[in-house]
Write a protein that holds these residues in place. Structure first.
Motif, PDB file in Angstrom:
ATOM      1  N   TRP B 359      38.409  53.333  77.813  1.00  0.00           N
ATOM      2  CA  TRP B 359      39.437  52.289  77.842  1.00  0.00           C
ATOM      3  C   TRP B 359      39.932  51.977  76.434  1.00  0.00           C
ATOM      4  O   TRP B 359      39.185  52.055  75.477  1.00  0.00           O
ATOM      5  N   GLY B 373      37.651  53.695  71.225  1.00  0.00           N
ATOM      6  CA  GLY B 373      37.855  53.119  72.550  1.00  0.00           C
ATOM      7  C   GLY B 373      36.500  52.728  73.102  1.00  0.00           C
ATOM      8  O   GLY B 373      35.491  52.751  72.374  1.00  0.00           O
ATOM      9  N   LEU B 374      36.477  52.345  74.380  1.00  0.00           N
ATOM     10  CA  LEU B 374      35.221  51.873  74.964  1.00  0.00           C
ATOM     11  C   LEU B 374      34.983  52.493  76.332  1.00  0.00           C
ATOM     12  O   LEU B 374      35.914  52.924  77.004  1.00  0.00           O
ATOM     13  N   THR B 375      33.718  52.479  76.732  1.00  0.00           N
ATOM     14  CA  THR B 375      33.397  52.848  78.111  1.00  0.00           C
ATOM     15  C   THR B 375      33.713  51.643  78.995  1.00  0.00           C
ATOM     16  O   THR B 375      33.781  50.513  78.524  1.00  0.00           O
ATOM     17  N   ARG B 376      33.865  51.888  80.298  1.00  0.00           N
ATOM     18  CA  ARG B 376      34.239  50.785  81.197  1.00  0.00           C
ATOM     19  C   ARG B 376      33.923  51.139  82.645  1.00  0.00           C
ATOM     20  O   ARG B 376      33.965  52.309  83.013  1.00  0.00           O
ATOM     21  N   ASP B 377      33.584  50.140  83.434  1.00  0.00           N
ATOM     22  CA  ASP B 377      33.475  50.241  84.895  1.00  0.00           C
ATOM     23  C   ASP B 377      32.427  51.239  85.381  1.00  0.00           C
ATOM     24  O   ASP B 377      32.686  52.009  86.307  1.00  0.00           O
ATOM     25  N   ASN B 393      28.440  48.490  78.019  1.00  0.00           N
ATOM     26  CA  ASN B 393      29.484  49.393  77.530  1.00  0.00           C
ATOM     27  C   ASN B 393      29.381  49.601  76.024  1.00  0.00           C
ATOM     28  O   ASN B 393      28.899  48.747  75.292  1.00  0.00           O
ATOM     29  N   ARG B 395      31.387  51.061  72.356  1.00  0.00           N
ATOM     30  CA  ARG B 395      32.577  51.531  71.637  1.00  0.00           C
ATOM     31  C   ARG B 395      32.265  52.907  71.073  1.00  0.00           C
ATOM     32  O   ARG B 395      31.161  53.134  70.570  1.00  0.00           O
ATOM     33  N   SER B 433      29.163  50.924  68.541  1.00  0.00           N
ATOM     34  CA  SER B 433      28.719  49.535  68.761  1.00  0.00           C
ATOM     35  C   SER B 433      28.657  49.245  70.248  1.00  0.00           C
ATOM     36  O   SER B 433      29.136  50.027  71.073  1.00  0.00           O
ATOM     37  N   LEU B 434      28.057  48.094  70.561  1.00  0.00           N
ATOM     38  CA  LEU B 434      27.885  47.672  71.953  1.00  0.00           C
ATOM     39  C   LEU B 434      28.927  46.636  72.328  1.00  0.00           C
ATOM     40  O   LEU B 434      29.344  45.838  71.501  1.00  0.00           O
ATOM     41  N   SER B 435      29.298  46.640  73.595  1.00  0.00           N
ATOM     42  CA  SER B 435      30.213  45.616  74.089  1.00  0.00           C
ATOM     43  C   SER B 435      29.537  44.838  75.211  1.00  0.00           C
ATOM     44  O   SER B 435      28.879  45.432  76.073  1.00  0.00           O
ATOM     45  N   ASP B 436      29.734  43.536  75.217  1.00  0.00           N
ATOM     46  CA  ASP B 436      29.188  42.709  76.304  1.00  0.00           C
ATOM     47  C   ASP B 436      30.127  42.655  77.502  1.00  0.00           C
ATOM     48  O   ASP B 436      29.825  42.019  78.507  1.00  0.00           O
ATOM     49  N   ALA B 437      31.269  43.304  77.391  1.00  0.00           N
ATOM     50  CA  ALA B 437      32.254  43.221  78.476  1.00  0.00           C
ATOM     51  C   ALA B 437      31.766  43.948  79.719  1.00  0.00           C
ATOM     52  O   ALA B 437      31.210  45.037  79.635  1.00  0.00           O
ATOM     53  N   VAL B 438      31.975  43.344  80.877  1.00  0.00           N
ATOM     54  CA  VAL B 438      31.675  43.988  82.162  1.00  0.00           C
ATOM     55  C   VAL B 438      32.990  44.429  82.769  1.00  0.00           C
ATOM     56  O   VAL B 438      33.914  43.638  82.899  1.00  0.00           O
TER      57      VAL B 438
END
Lengths: 546, 438
Positions: B359, B373-377, B393, B395, B433-438
């Motif tokens: 994403w 970008g980031l991983t997602r879903d 997720n 980055r 890096s890490l993302s806290d987004a779900v």
């Protein structure tokens, strides 16, 4: 220039998710840009056809938007004019509520018959979809303004400026870049005029004439023997102004560090291209950054994009509620954080405001696309989250009863929905210049201009690059850096903001191409700020070899 | 609006061309019908239908060109638009890169049109939405999705005797399923020319299952990991690489395909020798038009073969400058795959990360084609051949060139956004890096 090339060019550095649809419209001769278009009285009669038809078919609400969009684009490359494009798009979009459900249809046949048919289609779609609608649409009340008008306060209409003058300016900027060391240069002028007429069953008939302008370029310097290249983009902002923005007034220039020239309400394109060429060459041999923690001093034309992504988008109520879950995403800034009244979005010096009335901004209009008079309101005050951005069918979900007036559709044939207003960081209260800001920093980086940008689907983890980077050691700029990007998360980043320059450094960043929705639409928006400092931010080195 | 048949389109175009007095004239005619439905919060949000048609005339006198468009096709309107294009051409500056229109071309018959897709109704769109919403409701999940279908045609004619025509249909569907506790999210994307290949129930259940499986993800350290990229995850990175295969940028020294001393990388091995990518408008899974907007025939073309750059895209002007044959940009990408299923790829992985999609991918450095970008879903940790648990997720900062040099295994191909891309196992993929987004 082919459409693919245009899309690639227009996407350069724009704070957007997706591609622009600016080229929609018919090609027209330049002189046709000056034709007055449909008379307001006829537009009122046409809009009434839609409103009356909708009501007769059982709709409980209807609005009609008659839009005429006149655009001009000029593209050049080195000493060549690549293209001059003039387009016009004209038609009507009709939105209704029937059986408690939205329906929308549009037509370019702005005749009584064409409008009647489109309205029937909008009502039929609403009724068909009402079978899977869970709760009826609830609209916040809005005043009936009667017949009113609004116009962007411009001094020079781009349509009245000869194309030859625009071409000369771009070619002069290109020549300045080439004379100062650039190997290639592309430049462009995007000029937009939205003539919008809005009417609704609430009793408003609103005529608006909106102007936007965006001068832009990219210079490229090449080291042929090594097979490497670097680019430097413009330091202008897209603006809600007339062609007077191109006057290059000395009074609106600011001195940046290391010879950088910065611009407020007036842009000197030739001067900027000159500096850009020198800096692009300098970038070829700049020092690659050492990864680590730095204090960042961020210039407004850079910080605007960070504001856009980490404040503008997460505070859109439609995202918070889940309407964008399948595309642009949701938001970490959930309803409970607002309701708590103590969510620390940023440090005490951080005040973020939404404003659809700001003079010179891209988002400034008198009324939004559902007939709500525009205003200014707080999003974050003294670091605490205080509000979202919402429109008529959403505000009841945050226990408010007045729309924030930020509904927008990119064209008459697209349905309107909640879009970001201008979202800006208020300047600091104490007199504080860029050089004073740098003087305070022991180990830091000054970043100017927009670059790479990416943020997660809940607007938390982000990474930003920039146009030019300068290393700060013990209060002084010591040289240019390359391969710089910083990573943070929204809350940490805004809580690390320790100092903001005052009003005299305040400038607007902007983008024409903020993308959202399915089918995706673009909107134009500005973000103002003064130079600001953020302590202990994680900087990575993006250099690679392939 | 009617989707004009080949003969109907030819008749309009020939009539328009008969009015031309320019040295050269090229006329494009196109039209479409398109419907959509969007839903979120387990209910419909917006829905619409649009229809448009347009005729564009480009007239040229010497190297001076003008373009005008119109959407009315009676004789008087056609003559008016041709005259306007000629007036504009006379007013325009000379374009030093102007190319004469092409003469008659031979085109393959395309396979891009499906009557069943052209006949999609509002009721069908509502039914697809319902097939997401009902099972989501039953599983304590919230659906947000979008279906868009279209049918259209395009045709062109020019004063050198070229005529081309194509009809096509498309359907695009995506749905995101989020668990109601806010800790899990799943997603699928499906696209076809022929709606009869689309299974809305299967798509919805795949996203629901993934959402439930991804609940309460654990944080693990960012770093270099072996990843299994689902085709939706790698497609955007590969597409960005594909778009950069332009010869002019490479020759000018401003592309990742530029080489030292003013050369380009044509003929060089740039990725693992198992990587082969080609385009083919007649592929039955991902068919496209057999000609492009300039009237050039599109044929099966190899771009990367066994890791070596076989072709760069040369537009007609740049081809003339360089003394080579033009090579039109491709309209689809087909990456050769292997036999392994996703399950087999997981089973063969000792430690790794399964990525559903990426994403907000943006270019960081065009020189090295570095993207972030980031991983997602749906991101999952694999250990000893099994998915152990969902992970937060990440980055990433990675270049598709580096990625395709770190290829471990190629899996089966899947259609994604009109392209055929295989599952891929890649070593040393860089998460920063890490993302806290779900």
């Amino acid at each position: 220039m082919k459409r693919r090339d245009f899309v690639q060019y227009a996407g350069l550095g724009a704070g957007a998710l997706m591609m622009p649809s600016l080229l929609l419209g018919k090609d027209i001769p330049t002189e046709a840009l000056l034709e007055p278009g449909m008379d307001a009285l006829i537009k009122k009669n046409m809009a009434d056809v839609a409103l009356n038809t909708a009501k007769s078919l059982g709709a409980t609400y209807a609005d009609a938007r008659i839009g005429r969009y006149l655009n001009q684009y000029v593209f050049t490359r080195e000493d060549k004019v690549q293209n001059v494009v003039n387009t016009e798009s004209f038609g009507i979009g009709i939105r209704v509520i029937a059986n408690g459900t939205w329906g929308f249809a549009s037509t370019n046949s702005v005749t009584a018959d064409g409008i009647k048919k489109a309205t029937e289609q909008a009502v039929a779609i609403a009724k068909a979809n009402s079978k899977i609608q869970k709760e009826p649409v609830k609209l916040a009340p809005v005043n009936a303004y009667g017949e009113v008008s609004w116009k962007t306060p411009i001094k020079k209409d781009f349509k009245e400026v000869p194309v030859s003058e625009k071409v000369d300016l771009l070619l002069s900027a290109n020549a300045a870049a080439l004379e100062n060391g650039a190997d290639y240069v592309n430049s462009a002028l995007f000029m937009i005029n939205e003539q919008k007429y809005f009417a609704s069953t609430d009793g408003s008939y609103i005529d608006q004439d909106i102007h936007r302008l965006w001068p832009t370029f990219r210079v490229t310097a090449i080291d042929k023997s090594a097979g490497t290249f670097k680019t430097r983009e413009n330091m202008s902002a897209p603006v809600g102004m007339g062609y007077e923005y191109m006057d290059g007034l000395e009074s609106e220039k600011l001195e940046g560090p290391a010879g950088l020239r910065l611009y407020r309400n007036s842009y000197d394109m030739v001067e900027d291209a000159t500096v850009a060429a020198k800096q692009a060459k300098e970038k070829l041999t700049a020092k690659s950054v050492d990864a680590g923690k730095y204090d960042l001093v961020l210039e407004p034309n850079h910080l605007g994009l960070t504001i856009h992504e980490s404040v503008g988008h997460p505070l859109e109520l439609d995202r918070v509620l889940g309407y964008e879950a399948n595309y642009a995403g949701t938001s970490f800034a959930s309803l409970d954080k607002l309701k708590s009244g103590n969510f620390k979005y940023g440090s005490d010096v951080v005040n973020l405001v939404a404003d659809k009335t700001q003079v010179g901004s891209l988002g400034a209009v008198g009324y939004d696309d559902e007939g709500v008079k525009t205003k200014k309101w707080d999003l974050v005050r003294n670091g605490i989250l205080t509000n979202f951005q919402a429109i008529r069918d959403q505000v009841h979900m945050i226990d408010q009863n007045e729309s924030h007036g930020c509904c927008y559709a990119q064209s008459w044939d697209d349905v309107q929905f909640q879009r970001m207003p201008n979202v800006s960081l208020e300047p600091g209260k104490d007199k504080y210049s860029i050089s004073e800001m740098i003087k305070d920093v022991e180990k830091g980086i000054y970043i100017a201009g927009r670059g790479s940008y990416s943020i997660d689907q809940q607007r938390y983890n982000f990474q930003f690059g920039g146009t030019v980077f300068y290393e700060i050691k013990n209060g002084e700029i010591v040289g240019m850096l390359e391969d710089v990007a910083y990573q943070s998360n929204t809350q940490e980043f805004w809580n690390s903001c320790v100092k903001i320059c005052d009003e005299s450094d305040y400038r607007l960043f902007g983008t024409f191409f903020d993308g959202k929705g399915q089918p995706s639409q673009s909107s134009a928006v500005s973000h103002g700020s003064s130079t600001a400092r953020f302590n202990d931010v994680n900087v990575i080195n993006t250099g690679r070899s392939i | 609006m009617a989707i004009y048949t080949k003969e109907e389109a030819r008749k309009i175009l020939e009539k328009a061309l008969s009015f031309s007095k320019a040295d050269a004239c090229e006329i494009n005619l196109s039209g479409y019908n398109s419907g959509n439905i969007r839903y979120a919060r387990n209910t419909v949000s917006t829905s619409g239908f649009s229809s448009n048609q347009s005729l564009a005339v480009q007239s040229s006198f010497g190297k001076k060109s003008g373009t005008a468009t119109i959407d009315e096709f009676d004789d008087a309107s056609l003559e008016k638009v041709v005259r306007r294009a000629e007036e504009l051409a006379n007013l325009s500056p000379e374009n030093p890169e102007f190319m004469e229109p092409l003469g008659p071309q031979m085109y393959d018959e395309s396979i891009t049109y499906s009557e069943s897709t052209a006949n999609i109704t509002p009721e069908y769109r509502a039914e697809v939405s319902s097939k997401s919403i009902v099972p989501a409701d039953a599983k304590d999940v919230t659906a947000a999705g979008f279906l868009n279908d279209s049918a259209g045609f395009s045709a062109m004619i020019n004063s050198k005797g070229l005529f081309a025509y194509n009809q096509s249909t498309d359907l695009e569907f995506t749905v995101t399923m989020r668990t109601n506790d806010g800790t899990g999210s799943g997603w699928v994307s499906r696209d076809f020319n022929d709606v009869s290949k689309f299974d809305a129930d299967e798509a919805a259940m795949t996203a629901i299952d993934k959402a439930i499986l991804s609940k309460e993800a654990k944080a693990i350290e960012p770093g270099k990991y072996t990843v299994i990229l689902e085709p939706a995850a790698s497609a955007d990175l590969l597409r960005n690489m594909f778009r950069s295969l332009d010869a002019r940028s490479a020759d000018e020294g401003r592309s990742f395909m530029s080489a030292a001393d003013g050369k380009n990388k044509l003929g060089q091995k740039i990725v693992d020798e198992r990587v082969s990518i080609y385009s083919d408008p007649l592929n039955t899974e991902v068919p496209t038009s057999t000609w492009n907007g300039e009237g050039q025939p599109l044929k099966k073309t190899s771009w990367i073969e066994n890791g070596v750059v076989k072709n760069l895209a040369y537009d007609r002007f740049w081809a003339k400058e360089k003394g080579v044959e033009p090579v039109p940009f491709p309209s689809n990408a087909i990456m050769a795959g292997g036999d392994a299923s996703l399950e087999e790829l997981i089973k063969s992985t000792k430690k790794g990360i399964l990525v559903t999609r990426l994403w907000y991918i943006r270019s960081v450095d065009p020189q090295t084609l570095l993207y972030t970008g980031l991983t997602r879903d749906g991101t999952f940790y694999i250990e000893n051949g099994e998915i152990k648990y969902p992970v937060k997720n990440f980055r990433f900062n990675e270049s598709p060139i580096i990625m395709l040099n770190n290829l471990e295994t190629l899996g089966k191909q899947v259609r994604i956004d009109g392209n055929l891309i295989p599952y891929m196992k890649i070593r040393d993929f860089t998460f920063t890096s890490l993302s806290d987004a779900v």
